[in-house]
Structures are given as C-alpha cells and as structure tokens.
Design a protein around this motif. Sequence first.
Motif, PDB file in Angstrom:
ATOM      1  N   LYS A 171       0.832  -1.207   0.000  1.00  0.00           N
ATOM      2  CA  LYS A 171       0.000   0.000   0.000  1.00  0.00           C
ATOM      3  C   LYS A 171       0.864   1.253   0.000  1.00  0.00           C
ATOM      4  CE  LYS A 171      -4.147  -1.669   2.326  1.00  0.00           C
ATOM      5  NZ  LYS A 171      -3.702  -2.953   2.890  1.00  0.00           N
ATOM      6  N   THR A 172       0.337   2.306  -0.597  1.00  0.00           N
ATOM      7  CA  THR A 172       0.982   3.611  -0.482  1.00  0.00           C
ATOM      8  C   THR A 172      -0.085   4.667  -0.247  1.00  0.00           C
ATOM      9  OG1 THR A 172       2.669   5.082  -1.399  1.00  0.00           O
ATOM     10  CG2 THR A 172       1.033   4.217  -2.965  1.00  0.00           C
ATOM     11  N   PHE A 173       0.381   5.884  -0.005  1.00  0.00           N
ATOM     12  CA  PHE A 173      -0.547   6.970   0.277  1.00  0.00           C
ATOM     13  C   PHE A 173      -0.302   8.107  -0.714  1.00  0.00           C
ATOM     14  CE2 PHE A 173      -1.714  10.936   2.355  1.00  0.00           C
ATOM     15  CZ  PHE A 173      -3.040  10.665   2.622  1.00  0.00           C
ATOM     16  N   ALA A 174      -1.395   8.621  -1.274  1.00  0.00           N
ATOM     17  CA  ALA A 174      -1.303   9.680  -2.288  1.00  0.00           C
ATOM     18  C   ALA A 174      -2.215  10.844  -1.914  1.00  0.00           C
ATOM     19  CB  ALA A 174      -1.724   9.115  -3.641  1.00  0.00           C
ATOM     20  N   ILE A 175      -1.845  12.028  -2.383  1.00  0.00           N
ATOM     21  CA  ILE A 175      -2.730  13.200  -2.261  1.00  0.00           C
ATOM     22  C   ILE A 175      -2.821  13.875  -3.628  1.00  0.00           C
ATOM     23  CG2 ILE A 175      -3.127  15.450  -1.170  1.00  0.00           C
ATOM     24  CD1 ILE A 175      -1.516  14.589   1.213  1.00  0.00           C
ATOM     25  N   ILE A 176      -4.038  14.211  -4.039  1.00  0.00           N
ATOM     26  CA  ILE A 176      -4.214  15.158  -5.143  1.00  0.00           C
ATOM     27  C   ILE A 176      -4.252  16.520  -4.459  1.00  0.00           C
ATOM     28  CG2 ILE A 176      -5.632  15.889  -7.093  1.00  0.00           C
ATOM     29  CD1 ILE A 176      -6.712  13.001  -7.258  1.00  0.00           C
ATOM     30  N   LYS A 177      -3.198  17.298  -4.687  1.00  0.00           N
ATOM     31  CA  LYS A 177      -2.959  18.522  -3.918  1.00  0.00           C
ATOM     32  C   LYS A 177      -3.905  19.656  -4.346  1.00  0.00           C
ATOM     33  CE  LYS A 177       1.929  17.570  -2.970  1.00  0.00           C
ATOM     34  NZ  LYS A 177       3.314  18.127  -3.061  1.00  0.00           N
TER      35      LYS A 177
END
Length: 141
Positions: A3-9
Amino acid sequence: MEKTFAIIKPDAVERNLIGAILKRIEEEGFKIIALRMTHLSRRQAEGFYYVHKERPFFGELTAYMSSGPAVLISLQRENAVAHWRKIMGATNPEEAEAGTIRKDFGVNIEKNATHGSDSQENADFETGYFFSKIQIHSGAS
Ligand code: GDP
C-alpha cells in the motif's frame, strides 16, 4: 500487495484535475482502497509534513497544503510505493520525465499536483494519519 498513500494537492483540485489523475491511477493497476476530499487545517498540514519541519520551505508548504481542498487516497498495488513515485515524476515538474503526472499537471516545485509516500514506513504513517484501520481493511470510507 503493498500500500501507499497519495494526495491530489490543492492546485490540482482547483484546476479540475481530480478525474484525470484518478484515471491514471486506475490505469496503472492501482486499487483505490480509501478516498476522501478534505480541506486540511494548517495544523493538520504541519502534522502531516512533520518530517520536513526543518526545511526552509516548511511554512510555504503547509500554507499551500491548507489553502484549499485536497483528495486523500490509500492505494494498493504490487510495488505500490515505488510505482506511484515513478508515475508521479520528479518533485520539480520542469525536471520530471515526459508522461509523468507532475510533468503533465504540475505548476512548479511547490504546486506539483500530487503527493506520494517515499517509503513503506512513511506510507503507513501517512495512511494512518488520515484513515482509520477499519476504512483500510474494509475498503469503505
Ligand atoms: P516529494 O517527495 O517529491 O514530494 O518532495 P519533498 O519531500 O522534497 O518535498 C515535499 C513537498 O514540498 C513537495 O512535493 C513540494 O510540494 C514541496 N517543495 C519541495 N521543494 C520545495 C521548495 O523548494 N519550495 C517550496 N515552496 N516547496 C517545495
């Protein structure tokens, strides 16, 4: 499966790029495990970027990340951390490879469209900062 963590800024949300970025995520074989749109407070942004607190741009970065809504995403895929970093591209969009998200959608070194964890340890911290275990395990958010 990793798993990883992403943000659409905030800069990408502001320019109506949520759909385009989610499309790339899905086309690259990631499963979206949890997803939420939220306008971070300054304190929440400071807590998230705590590891960068000594960097000269910490104040600018946390002001920007709390300037408008962002999309928080838990992602799963084989080799998720490294693969998401690869398709995001370099921090500075000007230096990012052609076809990467930051090259195509980033504005500058700060407003670079997306965030991605740089290690499994940070992915676990960042996912846990925004999502509860039950959201990650059930896939319901
Ligand atoms: P990343 O892992 O590629 O996101 O890059 P870093 O961990 O080095 O930096 C975190 C975030 O801080 C970046 O994604 C940018 O939004 C921002 N940032 C990085 N370098 C600078 C800089 O020199 N000035 C400003 N204002 N923001 C920066």
